[in-house]
Enzyme design. Structure first.
Site, PDB file in Angstrom:
ATOM      1  N   HIS A 237      31.546  53.740  26.829  1.00 24.67           N
ATOM      2  CA  HIS A 237      30.694  55.631  26.787  1.00 24.67           C
ATOM      3  C   HIS A 237      30.574  55.856  25.746  1.00 24.67           C
ATOM      4  O   HIS A 237      30.464  55.933  24.150  1.00 24.67           O
ATOM      5  CB  HIS A 237      31.950  56.411  26.988  1.00 24.67           C
ATOM      6  CG  HIS A 237      32.489  56.039  28.570  1.00 24.67           C
ATOM      7  ND1 HIS A 237      34.066  55.938  28.403  1.00 24.67           N
ATOM      8  CD2 HIS A 237      31.997  55.894  29.379  1.00 24.67           C
ATOM      9  CE1 HIS A 237      34.091  55.452  29.620  1.00 24.67           C
ATOM     10  NE2 HIS A 237      32.503  55.687  30.899  1.00 24.67           N
TER      11      HIS A 237
ATOM     12  N   HIS B 162      27.929  49.628  31.592  1.00 27.30           N
ATOM     13  CA  HIS B 162      29.661  49.867  31.442  1.00 27.30           C
ATOM     14  C   HIS B 162      28.680  47.894  31.769  1.00 27.30           C
ATOM     15  O   HIS B 162      29.885  46.866  30.570  1.00 27.30           O
ATOM     16  CB  HIS B 162      30.697  49.657  32.085  1.00 27.30           C
ATOM     17  CG  HIS B 162      30.880  51.139  31.731  1.00 27.30           C
ATOM     18  ND1 HIS B 162      30.701  51.464  30.846  1.00 27.30           N
ATOM     19  CD2 HIS B 162      31.427  52.000  32.901  1.00 27.30           C
ATOM     20  CE1 HIS B 162      31.576  52.832  30.903  1.00 27.30           C
ATOM     21  NE2 HIS B 162      31.482  52.786  31.664  1.00 27.30           N
TER      22      HIS B 162
ATOM     23  N   TYR C  38      30.354  61.499  28.953  1.00 28.74           N
ATOM     24  CA  TYR C  38      31.339  62.175  29.936  1.00 28.74           C
ATOM     25  C   TYR C  38      30.981  63.479  29.051  1.00 28.74           C
ATOM     26  O   TYR C  38      30.185  64.357  28.846  1.00 28.74           O
ATOM     27  CB  TYR C  38      32.565  62.542  28.764  1.00 28.74           C
ATOM     28  CG  TYR C  38      34.234  60.845  29.133  1.00 28.74           C
ATOM     29  CD1 TYR C  38      33.401  60.230  30.122  1.00 28.74           C
ATOM     30  CD2 TYR C  38      34.840  61.305  28.829  1.00 28.74           C
ATOM     31  CE1 TYR C  38      34.221  59.035  30.543  1.00 28.74           C
ATOM     32  CE2 TYR C  38      35.661  60.589  28.915  1.00 28.74           C
ATOM     33  CZ  TYR C  38      35.920  59.195  29.454  1.00 28.74           C
ATOM     34  OH  TYR C  38      36.263  58.256  29.568  1.00 28.74           O
TER      35      TYR C  38
END
Ligand code: NAG
Ligand code: NAG
Length: 744
Positions: free
Chosen positions: A217, A211, A262
């Site tokens: 993501h 990040h 994720y």
């Protein structure tokens, strides 16, 4: 909305009901149908309430270091600032950009990139704040995460004491989070990256640094819908924005294994998956927090111009590496994982069995045993031959017990097994504990995907998988069966299809059939040759069996020949109630307290029409407390109240079913019944049904039906140890019932 319902009731009322002529059958083929007719069983999986309601179940002993998903340790708010996507902090400027839907990309935005240092390569200065103690788990993980980025990209990290410059300030905050990109305007004196408790691994640090260097993501990418399905229903409400899609420029291909992806259950409030990969064999790959992947590294190297820098330094003007391979720091090709050779010219075939030893596609009858690996998330894709459905018998089923999830729901969080027919769309019932021990599940479709999630070291799963013939179903294309499947796998697919023309000339063509489609957990029953004209002289049937769900029937398209209702669909529900539908009607809209029903399609030998597409939606809502299995102990007295009993007029409708279960060998006596049900002719509006013979369709011969106001003692005693109670309330004047039962 109300008007629609009224209209629907009117249409139903105008259609003449016919008297019952259907033989009740439970899960067996029906002798009243003539040979060659279709019969399809739609079968719901037993609910976990049903199979997990025994009180004598030995409690599982908890002794395990249960891995905490790093997402869970993330608070949703940090120092009054909202966390974006769980572990990203945004500045006001970034929020504004998001809200204005301006492009917020993970590629090409110079503004957020780290600038070159003296060596010409991008430099990321950093320091540890006092909360990161020297030699602590956090400090070690941060050092490892930095080293990982440095050894794979041209990014250089330099520990600094100069706070008057943009830099990363590592802290042990609450949770794991970072801002996206270098935010020199907001934080000229350094921006924080939190590596809190539970985040002290190299992979999580590598994710947060991802990040900080500008990565979003993976599942936020513009093209994510081509790769994954997001189950918004399972995402905790405060976190649903975390799954928003973003306008990204995607320079490398979507990477299931990206360190920025994720996991399947990220931000789940109920233990159900929040993400499924469209390709079932990729499910176990998402949520990687072990190491950067080839694509993660490639993206960073592209973003920061590493590759051209290396080519220049190596004195190369062009790139000799094939495919996505590129020249690395050592002046040789860095190859994608599926190629090798000095120029990445040799493909590496994918391994036959997934590395987890569990993810696989099963097409022949076999026994499945789960591997003992912990932290496993695997997918078993069971595909029966045509006209067959998988039958799964669990000879071992010992998973971690249910835990209390958000909203006080009991959920299968640490270990779970999910069975999905309409993969990857709906995420449905989740099993754990000893839910399915000794149980056999017959699927209602040709394909079932088992989704197994294991975090408890003693979890064990073993299942015999067989394939059952669907009664009355004939394969559309004759195949040369399974005898060819032993040796070479590459040639079998072609050999099965080529034989079809020669064999089909000798036999009459199979008559067109009714079909079943499943979309998002809703079954669609479709007449033969739908959209053209259905054939004459046909019948077909669909029957639904379930332990808990109510259902809702709706016509999507309904157009049958109207002549005297000779072509019709007959719906048979509880207590032998039937409803006959014909003509051209768009508003069939029928609800029942139980999923158990039979639908017959009958056509005469004359005239035809387009046919129908009817939806059958099981109605199960997680908080619906009026479908319940209630386990009673010997001698126990139990009072069952309907929703709104004793509460006066209530507009709300109710479609409920309860199963009272007494210990094996005992029976249940209904000692008192107080009914406040508004009468209707044939009890066709509001009713209460009791059956003591475990008959899911509540046949009129052996069931009791009530629709009036009374108070009576000693109603009945069951023949078995179970009492089935079905209840339907459509009108405000029906004020429910109270039933007092006792185990005898
Ligand atoms: C639980 O597991 C740990 C580590 O495996 C072991 O040292 C401990 O003795 C176990 N405790 C019990 C109560 O079994
Ligand atoms: C039946 O209706 C559903 C819902 O509109 C639709 O998704 C499906 O494609 C239809 N099936 C056919 C064969 O038309």
């Amino acid at each position: 909305m109300e008007a629609l319902k009224v209209l629907a009731l009117l249409v139903v009322a105008l259609l003449s009901p016919v008297t019952s002529s259907i033989v009740y059958q439970d899960e067996t083929s029906d002798a009243t149908l003539s040979p060659g007719d279709d019969e399809v069983h739609v079968r719901q999986y037993p609910s976990p309430v049903t199979v997990n309601s025994r009180h004598d179940q030995p409690p599982l002993i908890v002794n395990d270091s249960l891995i905490t998903d790093f997402m869970e340790v993330n608070p949703l708010e940090v120092d009054g600032m909202e966390l974006f996507e769980g572990d990203i902090m945004l500045t006001k400027e970034q929020w504004r950009m998001l809200k204005e839907e301006r492009k917020f990309q993970n590629y090409g935005s110079e503004l957020y990139k780290w600038q070159p240092g003296p060596s010409g390569f991008p430099l990321v200065p950093y320091r540890f704040e006092s909360s990161v103690a020297a030699g602590s788990a956090a400090a070690n993980a941060i050092a490892a995460g930095i080293a990982h980025w440095e050894s794979n990209t041209c990014l250089q990290f330099e520990q600094t004491t100069n706070t008057a410059q943009p830099h990363l300030r590592f802290i042990v905050g609450s949770g794991c989070w970072s801002y996206i990109g270098r935010l020199f305007q907001n934080f000229p004196n350094g921006q924080q990256v939190s590596i809190g408790r539970g985040c002290e691994t190299m992979g999580i640090v590598a994710h947060e640094i991802g990040h900080a260097i500008g990565f979003n993501h993976e599942q936020s990418r513009s093209d994510r819908d081509d790769y994954v399905v997001i189950h918004f229903d399972n995402i905790r409400s405060s976190a649903s924005g975390n799954f928003n899609q973003r306008n990204t420029i995607d320079v490398v291909t979507y990477d299931y294994e990206s360190i920025m992806h994720y996991s399947t259950k990220a931000f789940s409030f109920n233990g159900f998956p929040t993400i499924s990969t469209i390709d079932s064999s990729k499910n176990h790959l998402i949520g990687n927090r072990d190491a950067l992947t080839f694509n993660d590294i490639l993206l960073a190297n592209l973003m920061y111009g590493c590759i051209t820098s290396w080519e220049d330094a190596c004195g190369m003007s062009s790139d000799s590496c094939e495919g996505e391979g590129y020249i690395g720091a050592s002046c040789s090709c860095v190859c994608p994982p599926d190629t090798t050779g000095s120029n990445c010219e040799t493909p590496i075939p994918p391994p036959a069995v997934a590395e987890d030893g569990c993810t696989q596609t099963i097409t022949t009858e076999t026994t499945f045993t789960s591997p003992s690996t912990n932290g496993l998330s695997c997918t078993v894709d069971i595909q029966a031959p045509e006209c067959h459905t998988p039958v799964i018998t669990f000879t071992q089923f010992r998973l971690y017990q249910k835990v209390t999830c958000e909203n006080n729901q009991a959920c299968c969080y640490y270990d779970s097994l999910e069975l999905r027919e309409d993969y990857p769309n709906t995420a449905s019932t989740m099993y754990c504990s000893t839910d399915l021990a000794g149980q056999t599940i017959t699927a209602g479709s040709q394909r079932v995907v088992l989704f197994y999630f294991k975090r408890w070291s003693s979890a064990l799963l073993e299942a015999d998988i067989t394939f059952a013939q669907v009664p009355g179903c004939e394969p559309a294309t004759p195949t040369t069966t399974t005898s060819t499947s032993t040796t070479s796998t590459s040639t079998t697919s072609t050999s099965t299809t080529t034989t079809s023309t020669s064999t089909s000339t000798t036999e009459p063509p199979t008559p067109p059939k009714c079909t079943i489609e499943v979309h998002n957990g809703v079954f669609y029953w479709i007449s033969p040759l739908f959209d053209e004209n259905y054939p004459n002289g046909r019948t077909c049937r669909v029957s639904g069996y379930s332990n808990t769900a109510a259902f809702h029937l709706k016509s999507i398209v309904f157009d049958l020949d109207t002549t005297d209702c000779q072509d019709y669909v007959l719906l048979t529900t509880l207590f032998g109630k039937t409803q006959k539908y014909c003509g051209d009607i768009s508003k069939i809209n029928f609800k029942s307290p139980s999923f158990n029903f039979i639908l017959d399609f009958v056509t005469n030998d004359m005239d035809n029409s387009m046919g129908f597409n009817i939806s059958l939606a099981p109605r199960i809502t997680p908080n619906q407390d009026c479908h319940e299995v209630i386990t009673l102990e010997a001698g126990q007295e139990y009072t069952l109240d309907s929703p709104f009993f004793g509460q006066g007029k209530q507009k709300k409708k109710a479609y409920c079913e309860w199963r009272l279960v007494a210990p094996e060998g005992s029976t249940i006596q209904v000692k008192q019944l107080i009914s406040r049900i508004k009468p209707s002719s044939d009890c066709n509006k509001d009713f209460l049904l009791l059956n003591g013979n475990m008959e899911k369709l509540y046949p009129s011969e052996t069931s009791l039906q009530y629709c009036s106001v009374f108070n009576t003692m000693d109603i009945m005693t069951t023949e078995t140890n179970m009492l089935y109670v079905a209840y339907q309330k459509k009108r405000a004047k029906t004020k429910g019932f109270r039933l007092k039962a006792m185990v005898v």
